[in-house]
Design an enzyme around this catalytic site. Structure first.
Site, short mmCIF file in Angstrom:
data_model
loop_
_atom_site.label_atom_id
_atom_site.label_comp_id
_atom_site.label_asym_id
_atom_site.label_seq_id
_atom_site.Cartn_x
_atom_site.Cartn_y
_atom_site.Cartn_z
N CYS A 115 1.08 -1.21 -0.19
CA CYS A 115 -0.15 0.02 -0.16
C CYS A 115 0.88 1.28 0.06
CB CYS A 115 -0.66 0.11 1.06
SG CYS A 115 -2.33 -1.48 1.17
N HIS A 254 -3.53 7.10 2.08
CA HIS A 254 -3.96 4.68 1.43
C HIS A 254 -4.92 5.28 2.33
CE1 HIS A 254 -3.74 1.43 1.02
NE2 HIS A 254 -3.99 1.13 1.71
N ASN A 285 -10.41 -0.81 -0.51
CA ASN A 285 -8.35 -0.66 -0.56
C ASN A 285 -8.27 -1.07 -2.32
OD1 ASN A 285 -5.81 -1.25 -0.11
ND2 ASN A 285 -6.42 -2.55 2.37
N1 ACO Z 1 -18.60 -9.13 8.02
C1 ACO Z 1 -19.60 -9.35 8.87
N2 ACO Z 1 -18.91 -10.00 10.32
C2 ACO Z 1 -16.98 -10.17 10.04
C3 ACO Z 1 -16.85 -9.71 8.90
C4 ACO Z 1 -17.48 -9.48 7.57
N3 ACO Z 1 -17.42 -9.41 6.29
N4 ACO Z 1 -14.98 -9.38 9.00
C5 ACO Z 1 -15.01 -10.10 10.59
N5 ACO Z 1 -16.14 -10.19 10.46
C6 ACO Z 1 -16.12 -10.63 11.95
C7 ACO Z 1 -15.59 -11.64 12.66
O1 ACO Z 1 -15.22 -12.75 12.42
C8 ACO Z 1 -15.86 -11.24 14.14
O2 ACO Z 1 -15.96 -11.78 14.64
P1 ACO Z 1 -16.36 -12.15 16.32
O3 ACO Z 1 -16.49 -11.20 16.94
O4 ACO Z 1 -17.33 -12.94 16.77
O5 ACO Z 1 -14.65 -13.36 16.45
C9 ACO Z 1 -15.58 -9.75 14.16
O6 ACO Z 1 -16.41 -9.05 13.42
C10 ACO Z 1 -14.71 -8.65 14.44
O7 ACO Z 1 -13.92 -8.79 13.04
P2 ACO Z 1 -12.30 -7.70 13.61
O8 ACO Z 1 -11.21 -9.16 13.08
O9 ACO Z 1 -11.61 -7.75 15.52
O10 ACO Z 1 -12.40 -5.99 13.21
P3 ACO Z 1 -12.09 -4.81 13.20
O11 ACO Z 1 -13.24 -4.02 13.92
O12 ACO Z 1 -11.03 -5.39 13.92
O13 ACO Z 1 -12.70 -4.63 11.69
C11 ACO Z 1 -11.07 -5.28 9.78
C12 ACO Z 1 -11.78 -5.66 10.64
C13 ACO Z 1 -11.98 -3.78 8.47
C14 ACO Z 1 -10.18 -5.55 8.60
C15 ACO Z 1 -9.80 -4.51 10.24
O14 ACO Z 1 -9.17 -4.60 11.39
C16 ACO Z 1 -8.97 -3.25 9.34
O15 ACO Z 1 -9.58 -2.16 8.38
N6 ACO Z 1 -7.74 -3.41 10.27
C17 ACO Z 1 -6.69 -2.78 9.19
C18 ACO Z 1 -6.51 -3.11 7.27
C19 ACO Z 1 -5.05 -2.17 6.99
O16 ACO Z 1 -4.88 -1.47 7.11
N7 ACO Z 1 -4.47 -2.88 5.69
C20 ACO Z 1 -3.32 -2.55 5.60
C21 ACO Z 1 -3.44 -2.01 4.42
S1 ACO Z 1 -3.59 -3.21 3.62
C22 ACO Z 1 -2.17 -3.59 1.99
O17 ACO Z 1 -0.90 -3.30 2.45
C23 ACO Z 1 -2.50 -4.38 0.34
#
Ligand code: ACO
Length: 328
Positions: A115, A254, A285
């Site tokens: 990214c 980003h 993203n």
């Molecule tokens: N729909 C419904 N529920 C979901 C989904 C979905 N699509 N995805 C995950 N869940 C559930 C999980 O299973 C979990 O359920 P549980 O509590 O029963 O276990 C719950 O939702 C919470 O999951 P988390 O992973 O804790 O959710 P979070 O609030 O952290 O959001 C996300 C997830 C959006 C991925 C976030 O963590 C994020 O944006 N992280 C950073 C991503 C990033 O910056 N990446 C780097 C750049 S990308 C690159 O370099 C290519």
């Protein structure tokens, strides 16, 4: 002799036509439009056609940037493509693009910075132009993230999109790139990776069966680092210039997650509603392409005016990050 000022002399973008909405995703994995919007800010993303590769999108974006700069392919002295989804391992996507454009005398190479690729690419282009080695550098950030997305993994497949942005960097009379700050932390590489397909785990029937050719992400852990790292990168880029949050007219970050961007803006004392450019709702993203498309769109929409101080801020797999301050 005063130092050359390096800036943006052309910008372009390309987004595939096919829109994949959150509602469409509800039919593919166990998710809801509401969850995706609230947790990420994404409403829809673009998905490239099956026969459309990263280089195809890159060529479209490059042609748009050339048109915007009123330049011909033969005016380009160097081509850099930032991508983690190249057409193939080799030849580089940059060489494929060079041939397709007919930019015959330009050397060409890819960079793999996930990214943060557009930011690292700007840093490289800046050095080549500043030193006088090359006059005009074509930098393209292009990704077909859908090709490394596991459409059975709801935690990642809702996040990514495809697209390409291009910039031509060259000498400008005033303003331009004022400061560049880059960073990396390889110890956290496991947080976001595609495990197989390289020399460590070449493709076999078992790597395919194990779904190891798809992006794997520890989203929660990354989120925690993203806020701290992006805020710090912004600060490190602004510090040498003595700039504070108030001095920045627009942050073009980003686009990984709207909650990350709001938290970063808060740490910088910046009003996210007024001063942070967002298009994550439309495109998701797009890895390296996100910042490149965001810059092209912000300028196109008149959000960037002559004399404005712009901050580009990115974070991604590696981990890698970077902040760049530009006077437009
Ligand atoms: N729909 C419904 N529920 C979901 C989904 C979905 N699509 N995805 C995950 N869940 C559930 C999980 O299973 C979990 O359920 P549980 O509590 O029963 O276990 C719950 O939702 C919470 O999951 P988390 O992973 O804790 O959710 P979070 O609030 O952290 O959001 C996300 C997830 C959006 C991925 C976030 O963590 C994020 O944006 N992280 C950073 C991503 C990033 O910056 N990446 C780097 C750049 S990308 C690159 O370099 C290519």
């Amino acid at each position: 002799m005063s130092e050359r000022k390096v800036g943006f002399i052309g910008l372009g973008k390309y987004l595939p036509e096919n829109r994949l909405t959150n509602k469409d995703l509800e039919k593919i994995v166990d998710t809801t439009d509401e969850w995706i919007r609230e947790r990420t800010g994404i409403r829809e993303r673009r998905i490239a056609r099956e026969d459309e590769a990263t280089s195809d999108m890159a060529v479209h974006a490059a042609k748009a940037a050339l048109k915007n700069a009123k330049l011909k392919p033969e005016d380009i002295d160097l081509i850099i493509v930032a991508t983690i989804t190249p057409d193939m391992f080799f030849p580089s996507t940059a060489c494929i693009v060079q041939n397709r454009l007919g930019a015959n005398h330009a050397p060409a190479f890819d960079i793999s910075v996930a990214c943060s690729g557009f930011i690292y690419g700007i840093a490289i282009a800046n050095q080549f132009v500043k030193s006088g080695i090359y006059k005009r550098v074509l930098l393209i950030a292009a990704e077909k993230m859908s090709s490394v997305t596991d459409w059975k993994d709801r935690a990642t497949c809702v996040l990514m999109g495809d697209g390409a942005g291009a910039a031509i960097l060259g000498e400008v009379e005033d303003g331009g790139i004022l400061s560049v700050y880059l960073g990396a932390d390889g110890s956290k590489g496991d947080l976001l990776k595609m495990p197989a397909g390289g020399s460590r785990l070449p493709a076999t029937a078992s790597t395919v069966e194990g779904r190891l050719h798809f992006l794997k992400m520890q989203g929660n852990e990354l989120f925690r680092h993203a806020v701290r790292i992006m805020a710090n990168a912004a600060l490190k880029a602004a510090e040498p210039l003595g700039l504070k949050g108030d001095d920045i007219n627009l942050v073009i970050p980003h686009q990984a997650n709207i909650r990350i961007l709001n938290a970063v803006a808060k740490r910088m004392g910046i009003n996210p509603a007024k001063k942070v450019y967002l298009n994550i709702d439309k495109y998701g993203n797009m890895s390296a392409a996100s910042s490149a498309v965001a810059l092209a769109e912000a300028v196109e929409e008149g959000r960037v005016k002559k004399g404005d101080i712009i901050l580009l801020d990115a974070f991604g797999a590696g981990l890698t990050w970077g902040g760049i301050i530009i006077k437009w």
